[in-house]
Design an enzyme around this catalytic site. Structure first.
Site, mmCIF file in Angstrom:
data_model
loop_
_atom_site.group_PDB
_atom_site.id
_atom_site.type_symbol
_atom_site.label_atom_id
_atom_site.label_comp_id
_atom_site.label_asym_id
_atom_site.label_seq_id
_atom_site.Cartn_x
_atom_site.Cartn_y
_atom_site.Cartn_z
ATOM 1 N N GLY A 274 40.786 36.622 36.039
ATOM 2 C CA GLY A 274 40.819 37.958 36.618
ATOM 3 C C GLY A 274 41.193 37.885 38.083
ATOM 4 O O GLY A 274 41.952 37.001 38.490
ATOM 5 N N GLU A 275 40.705 38.844 38.882
ATOM 6 C CA GLU A 275 40.993 38.939 40.327
ATOM 7 C C GLU A 275 42.459 39.286 40.601
ATOM 8 O O GLU A 275 42.896 39.230 41.749
ATOM 9 C CB GLU A 275 40.706 37.620 41.073
ATOM 10 C CG GLU A 275 39.328 37.041 40.897
ATOM 11 C CD GLU A 275 39.116 35.738 41.680
ATOM 12 O OE1 GLU A 275 40.058 35.256 42.315
ATOM 13 O OE2 GLU A 275 37.982 35.212 41.641
ATOM 14 N N GLY A 276 43.261 39.495 39.558
ATOM 15 C CA GLY A 276 44.705 39.627 39.745
ATOM 16 C C GLY A 276 45.408 38.293 39.880
ATOM 17 O O GLY A 276 46.572 38.235 40.279
#
Lengths: 320, 320
Positions: B285-287
Site C-alpha cells: 500500500g502507501e501508493g
C-alpha cells in the site's frame, strides 16, 4: 554469492517499517545485490549500460526489416544522445558506453561458414572485459546490430534444439517473407555447422556475432569482479545462454531485467531459471529493458538503505 | 479522451529512431497521458502520490496482524520521511501529501452497522477533491489504515459476489486464525447489510472506510481536471471498483500501476479491464506500487519527448 551479506540484508529488512515481505521482489533485489557485490550494505553509485554494436554477414540474406547501414547510424545516434537508451540512462543517472565492433567489416555470413575465426572470437570475448573498468558496481550489457536476432535465434536453436521457427520472431519488424528468409538462413546454418554445435564456444564463433562474444566477456568479467549484471532482452540472453551452457553458475550473478516481446525470449528466460522484473512488451535492445530495470533496482536499494526502522520511527510491530 | 492528442503522439512516435512498436507499453503510456491530459505533447512536471490514512472499527474484530495504533504511527513516519513511499517519491521526484482522516475516531465496526453515516461519507468523498489542488498533472492515490484490506475485500464481495474468502488475503500478514476472523467479519457484514448492497455509494458508506471514500473523490476530481490517475493495489482499487460500478467510464483515465500479491487483486484488475504495468509481488500500500509505476511513466515520456527522429539523426528507415 556472499551468504553473510545476504543475512545482514535480511536482518535489516526485518526491522524496516513495513510488514515482512511487503516489498516483494524489491527485497529479493537487495539480497541479490548483497550476495554478488559481497557487501552487507550494497551500493549502486556507478551503474553502467554498455552497448555493443556489431554487423552481421547474414544480414545479406534479407533477414531484417532495416538495412545494415542502420547499425553505424544508430551508434552515431547513441553518441549524439538521441536513442531511447540515452533517455533512459539520463532519467535514472546510469552511465552509458558504446563499443563499436569493426562495423565496416561484418562477420562472415554464417550460412556459408563460421561467422568468426578462432582468433577474432577469442579477442572479441576478451575485449568485453573492458566493460567493468572504471569501478562500476552494476552492469547491463546492451546491443545494436542489424541481423542480430537472427544470430541469437540460431544460437538458441543450436543450444536447445531447432527448428529455427521455434526461436525466431520479427526482430525490428520483418514481414512474412523476411521471416521465412530468416528461418531458412538459420536452418541452413544449423545443417552446415551441425558437426560443431556441441561446444558452446564453437556455437558462439560459428553462429554468433561480435556483440554476443563481447557481451559474454563482459558478463564473465563482471562475475570475477563482484559486479552484478542485469540482463536485457533476446540478444543479450543469447550471450547468457552460451555461458550457462558452459557452466550454469556462470550467470548466477545475473538478474533478468525484462522479458521481451521478441519470439521465444520468455522460454529462454525460463530455461535459464530467470524470472524477469519487467514485462512491458518491449523489443528494442540497446539495453533498454535492463536500463528500466536498473531504475527499479536503485529504488529497491534506496528503500532498504533509507527507510526507518520500527524502533527509530516508534512504530509498533506485529501483534503478539 | 482526446483522440486528436493521441493521433499527434502516434505521428511523432512513428518518426522516432526505433522500430515501430519496439517500446511496447511505453508507447501506450504516452498515448494514455495525451488522451487524458488532452495534450498532444503531454507532460509530467508535478506528479503526486496522495496517501489517505483512516482507521477502521472492524479492526476490533482482530482482522489485522498489527494493532490499530500503527495507522497514526505510520502517518508520523510518512511525515518524517521514513516509509517506503518516501524513498520512492524522493528517488523519482514525485510529490507526496498525506491526508489524515480523523484517526482518533475510527469508522463504526461494519459488522454492527454502517461504517459511516451519510453526511460523513459524502463529506469525505468531497474532501478527496483536494488532491488535485496545486496544478498536479499525474495522481496516484495511496492509503494506510490497519484493517483496510478487510474493508476492501468486503467491498469486492458486495460488488462481485461472495463469499468473503474469494476476496481476502493476509493483508499485512495475518495468521490463519486472523484470516478466519477476517472472513467471518466480512460474511457477517454482508449478511447484515444485504438489503442495501445494490447501490455502490451505499456499499462505500456501509463497508468502506474514510480513505476509500476520499480516494473515490480524488479519482473523480482528477477525471474532471484532466489529471490521469495511476492505481496502486488492493485497497485503492476498491475505490476504483466502486466508481466503475457507478459508471465504467469513471475510471477510463486510470492505469493500473501494479498487481499486488494480496488476495484477489489480479482478478479485480481483470474485472476492471486494467492490465498492470508492474508485477513485483508487492503488498504494502502507501501508493508504493503506483509510485514505482510513475518512474516508468516518466521515463516513457522522456523517450517520447527527447528521442531523435530518423530524419534528425540521419538514420535510415525500414527497407522498402
Amino acid at each position: 554469492p556472499d551468504q553473510a551479506a545476504v543475512a545482514a540484508v535480511r536482518a535489516r529488512d526485518a526491522q524496516l517499517t513495513k510488514p515482512p515481505g511487503a516489498l516483494g521482489r524489491l527485497e529479493e533485489i537487495v539480497e541479490w545485490l548483497a550476495a554478488w557485490q559481497g557487501a552487507p550494505a550494497p551500493a549502486i553509485a556507478r551503474p553502467l549500460v554498455a552497448v555493443y554494436a556489431g554487423n552481421h554477414g547474414v544480414a545479406a540474406q534479407g533477414v531484417s526489416a532495416f538495412p545494415a547501414s542502420v547499425t553505424a547510424q544508430m551508434v552515431q545516434n547513441f553518441t549524439s544522445g538521441g536513442a531511447a537508451i540515452n533517455q533512459i540512462c539520463k532519467a535514472h543517472d546510469i552511465g552509458l558506453k558504446v563499443y563499436e565492433l569493426a562495423l565496416e567489416r561484418p562477420t562472415f555470413d554464417f550460412t556459408q561458414g563460421p561467422a568468426m575465426d578462432e582468433r577474432e572470437a577469442a579477442a572479441t570475448f576478451a575485449y568485453g572485459f573492458e566493460a567493468i573498468e572504471g569501478g562500476i558496481d552494476l552492469l547491463a550489457p546492451g546491443e545494436m546490430g542489424i541481423g542480430n536476432t537472427t544470430s541469437a535465434a540460431a544460437i538458441y536453436a543450436a543450444l536447445f534444439g531447432g527448428p529455427a521457427s521455434r526461436w525466431t520472431g520479427r526482430g525490428t519488424g520483418v514481414d512474412d517473407a523476411g521471416l521465412a528468409r530468416k528461418n531458412a538462413a538459420i536452418d541452413a546454418a544449423l545443417a552446415l555447422h551441425a558437426r560443431h554445435l556441441s561446444d558452446p564456444l564453437e556455437i558462439m564463433r560459428r553462429l554468433g556475432g561480435r556483440e554476443i562474444a563481447a557481451m559474454m566477456g563482459a558478463i564473465t568479467a563482471a562475475r570475477l569482479n563482484r559486479v552484478p549484471v542485469v540482463l536485457d532482452g533476446f540478444v543479450v540472453c543469447a550471450a547468457a545462454a552460451l555461458l550457462h551452457a558452459i557452466a550454469p553458475d556462470a550467470i548466477g550473478h545475473c538478474i533478468a531485467g525484462h522479458v521481451s516481446a521478441e519470439g521465444a525470449h520468455a522460454e529462454v528466460l525460463a530455461t535459464l531459471g530467470k524470472k524477469p522484473l519487467l514485462d512491458l512488451g518491449m523489443r528494442l535492445g540497446e539495453g533498454s529493458g535492463a536500463g528500466l530495470a536498473i531504475a527499479l533496482i536503485k529504488t529497491a536499494l534506496a528503500c532498504h538503505r533509507d527507510m526507518a526502522t520500527f524502533e527509530s520511527a516508534g512504530v509498533s510491530g506485529k501483534s503478539a
